[in-house]
Scaffold this active site. Structure first.
Site: not given
Ligand code: MLT
Length: 204
Positions: A104, A154, A185
């Site tokens: 991320s 996501d 995610h």
């Protein structure tokens, strides 16, 4: 040294050093289990982002979810690049043999290293990355191998953005592999296993 971190000396001096970069709200301990799964013999340098967003560590500021503060991104990317140079001297590892594993926000700063510095990384495993910056002319990444894991659902990183990132890296001649999962995610065990197989194929 200007970044909080953990360095663990590995048993295999020839294996790439793994640079671990956590997601928003994480710390330098979060991704240690991934290093163990991907390359147990590697030395590990796990870094904590220097920015705080409501108490949550990050690697650069954002203006809103998915909207990056470009000036800070450029500044923080340079900070990380310089930290890596200094750490390689301090700990005596080969600066040309570093593979990042980021999730991320950590994947985004790893992608930003690739976008801004030609020899920053030998390879990168990017879990749920975004396009760090647009409109930049990338240097050649012809020796760089990149693995991207993405979720088809996501909400933070839409599938189209993953494709755009892969295309940008490929147009700079990086060798890019993308795997898709039908999740969001979150970081899944199966994508880490896929990353581990990719790593073993390319780096051992
Ligand atoms: C970011 O800000 O880097 C991305 O939106 C991912 C996140 O950290 O939530």
């Amino acid at each position: 040294m200007t970044m909080k971190h953990i360095y663990q000396q590995g048993s295999n001096p020839n294996a790439p050093v793994l640079l671990l970069l956590h997601g928003t709200g994480g710390t330098e301990t979060d991704l240690l289990p991934l290093a163990e799964m991907v390359s147990p013999g590697s030395s590990v340098l796990s870094v904590r982002g220097n920015v705080l967003e409501n108490g949550m560590p990050r690697f650069f500021r954002r203006l809103a979810e998915g909207v990056f503060d470009e000036e800070d991104l450029v500044f923080r990317t340079k900070e990380l690049q310089e930290f890596l140079d200094a750490a390689s001297k301090e700990y005596g590892f080969n600066r040309s043999n570093v593979v990042a594993i980021g999730y991320s926000n950590g994947a985004n700063i790893a992608a930003s290293l690739l976008f801004h510095y030609k020899n920053a990384l030998k390879g990168a495993i990017l879990h749920h990355p975004m396009v760090p910056r647009r409109g930049l002319e990338l240097s050649s990444l012809s020796q760089v191998q990149v693995f991207i894991a993405a979720g088809k659902n996501d909400p933070i990183c839409p599938a189209r953005e993953t494709e755009e990132l892969a295309e940008l890296l490929q147009s700079a001649h990086a060798d890019v592999s993308v795997i898709w999962e039908n999740f969001g995610h979150q970081l899944t065990r199966s994508e880490v296993e896929a990353a581990a197989s990719w790593f073993q194929k390319n780096f051992s």
